[in-house]
Design a protein around this motif. Structure first.
Motif, mmCIF file in Angstrom:
data_model
loop_
_atom_site.group_PDB
_atom_site.id
_atom_site.type_symbol
_atom_site.label_atom_id
_atom_site.label_comp_id
_atom_site.label_asym_id
_atom_site.label_seq_id
_atom_site.Cartn_x
_atom_site.Cartn_y
_atom_site.Cartn_z
ATOM 1 N N TRP A 136 0.819 -1.213 0.000
ATOM 2 C CA TRP A 136 0.000 0.000 0.000
ATOM 3 C C TRP A 136 0.859 1.273 0.000
ATOM 4 C CZ3 TRP A 136 0.008 3.552 4.057
ATOM 5 C CH2 TRP A 136 0.645 3.142 5.237
ATOM 6 N N LYS A 182 -0.084 4.704 -7.873
ATOM 7 C CA LYS A 182 -1.087 3.701 -8.230
ATOM 8 C C LYS A 182 -2.286 3.759 -7.284
ATOM 9 C CE LYS A 182 2.266 0.422 -10.132
ATOM 10 N NZ LYS A 182 3.112 -0.730 -9.751
ATOM 11 N N ALA A 183 -2.159 4.518 -6.198
ATOM 12 C CA ALA A 183 -3.282 4.615 -5.256
ATOM 13 C C ALA A 183 -3.254 5.965 -4.563
ATOM 14 C CB ALA A 183 -3.191 3.496 -4.207
ATOM 15 N N GLU A 184 -4.419 6.413 -4.144
ATOM 16 C CA GLU A 184 -4.572 7.647 -3.365
ATOM 17 C C GLU A 184 -3.964 8.867 -4.055
ATOM 18 O OE1 GLU A 184 -3.900 7.300 0.913
ATOM 19 O OE2 GLU A 184 -3.833 5.117 0.725
ATOM 20 N N ASN A 233 2.305 1.535 -3.523
ATOM 21 C CA ASN A 233 1.249 2.007 -4.434
ATOM 22 C C ASN A 233 1.119 3.527 -4.393
ATOM 23 O OD1 ASN A 233 0.649 -0.565 -5.283
ATOM 24 N ND2 ASN A 233 -1.130 -0.817 -3.932
#
Lengths: 310, 310
Positions: free
Chosen positions: A146, A154-156, A149
């Protein structure tokens, strides 16, 4: 009681089994109870009941400061007097959370854990902590995907407050999950370095000073620009032990009362930089003193090595 | 209202002027109010009113977990549900303190103070803090006579828990004023060295290691013997800045939630000993980062020197 779909209207039918944790300074109490089952009136389900008194609601102050609030005197002396006051029920609301039916793991989660002060010497780190962490990382128990990422967009991505993309000295600023961004006096931001492989401040040496100084200078400049909170109203620190093992810096408003800010866990960024300038292997050699709950996996490792008990 | 000798029976006749401090995490609120004067019905006196919700009383839990506690649903989802609960008035008691008539100084005392992070370099200490402290000590503003009275057996002799009377490495253990000694989980003890002239950890050098190690070893042994609390359940630290300038060590139970334990004020005894072993002038050279309220005299000195604002 028998109707599973109807909302609960009162706490009737809740049997007290035991107090799991009495958090007096927060005016909260966690209780293990049993509630008559929705399926059968003959049986009861385990439940965890969390009760927490609410802060005073400023809009109800005039109602509290009225004839509706009865007093009994505890002490009267000159200009000072203390009372036990009974405000009207509507302004005495508390927050109640019910987990029902509760499994064993829910009950254990809210049970008060014994705390122990652990002293981790350089040797303890090399012989106990590091092998344990590496085993956890290798077997993916401590999953850092996470974090990667976030760092790889890739996230947030919409939550990123700032990025300096230098591989060695760069970092990202992200609002902490605990901050809803509505009130700058509750500001809580995390700085995540791009550099991989730094598990905690144990791994920091003189070569990381440019990274740390970059966070201290550029990170705090960005926060002042975005939120109008100057550096002299911010608390900037690492945790040791951290809750995850990709190095990160906590930045929050000094008005915020937070459990992880105490000297047995928090290490100020400014102190870390100064200590690394004094001697580059300061954090490799340091004996760290911190508190672990007895249900913590690392505690178990220290206990096995007979190190947790003195 | 007109009878000065009768005890107050309710909060009627209290007019809200302003909220001085809303301490949401402690569920307390400090209010400036006006109360109709006992002397004349035409006038009103200034008052400070401190309201604080009480912790849950375990003996009243069964009363709370009953049909008397009404619920309104905030959220219901699978096994989790949250409610606003209204317990019966008798178990919703709060602690109220009234200071009336209140002078300006009482109102100012309970007013929320802005906090500022101050960074005190070695030079700042020599140029700002030390001259200020010495002036205060010389003019007796910082009166340490009460400490000397304890150390010379002229006061509080019945409260002494332990004494090692060596002039250089000896110390006294005293219960802190905040500890009523009824509950060892709230243990709070102070260690007061016999040695004079050590104002704070700023003054500590390698020559004081024997004193510090003596407190750490003998002090904690005595506490385990007297109260059955082992060293691994104790938090042992100095304050910087301290509240008085005769060196002293705070020893308290790790279960205790205390404001002065945070990294911006607390310095663990074990870290202090280790740093002095690393380099004897560690604390003379250190840049200390701490929080001051803006009504603190030392803050005024830093502000005058334009040092408090960055």
């Amino acid at each position: 009681n028998g109707d599973a779909t109807a909302s609960r209207k009162s706490l009737s039918g809740v049997e007290l089994v035991s107090v799991l944790n009495d958090k007096t300074s927060q005016k909260a109490i966690f209780v293990h109870g049993r509630i008559a089952s929705a399926k059968s009136e003959q049986t009861a389900d385990d439940a965890v009941i969390l009760l927490e008194k609410k802060p005073f609601n400023q809009s109800q102050l005039q109602e509290i400061l009225s004839s509706q609030t009865k007093l009994t005197v505890d002490l009267e002396n000159d200009i000072y007097s203390t009372y036990t006051a009974y405000p009207p029920p509507l302004v005495s609301d508390i927050k109640a959370t019910i987990i029902c039916p509760a499994a064993e793991k829910h009950i254990r989660k809210y049970m008060k854990q014994k705390l122990t002060v652990v002293r981790e010497t350089k040797e303890d780190y090399l012989n106990i902590t590091m092998p344990f962490l590496e085993k956890q990382i290798a077997s993916n128990v401590f999953n850092l995907q996470w974090v990667f990422n976030i760092l790889e967009h890739k996230a947030e991505t919409e939550r990123v407050l700032f990025e300096d993309d230098n591989k060695n000295t760069g970092f990202m600023l992200m609002p902490d999950m605990k901050w809803d961004r509505s009130d700058v006096k509750s500001l809580y931001v995390m700085a995540l370095p791009h550099k991989r492989g730094l598990k905690s401040i144990r791994d920091l040496t003189a070569e990381h000073i440019p990274l740390l100084e970059n966070i201290q200078t550029k990170g705090l400049e960005v926060i002042e620009k975005l939120f109008k909170i100057p550096a002299n109203e911010l608390r900037v620190y690492f945790h040791y032990q951290p809750s995850y093992y990709h190095l990160h810096v906590h930045i929050n408003h000094i008005e915020l009362d937070l459990p992880g800010t105490e000297a047995l866990r928090a290490h100020l960024l400014s102190d870390v930089i100064e200590n690394l300038k004094l001697t580059g292997d300061y954090y490799q050699n340091k004996t760290f003193t911190f508190v672990l709950q007895e249900n913590n996996f690392l505690f178990t490792e220290f206990a096995k090595a007979n190190k947790a008990l003195n």
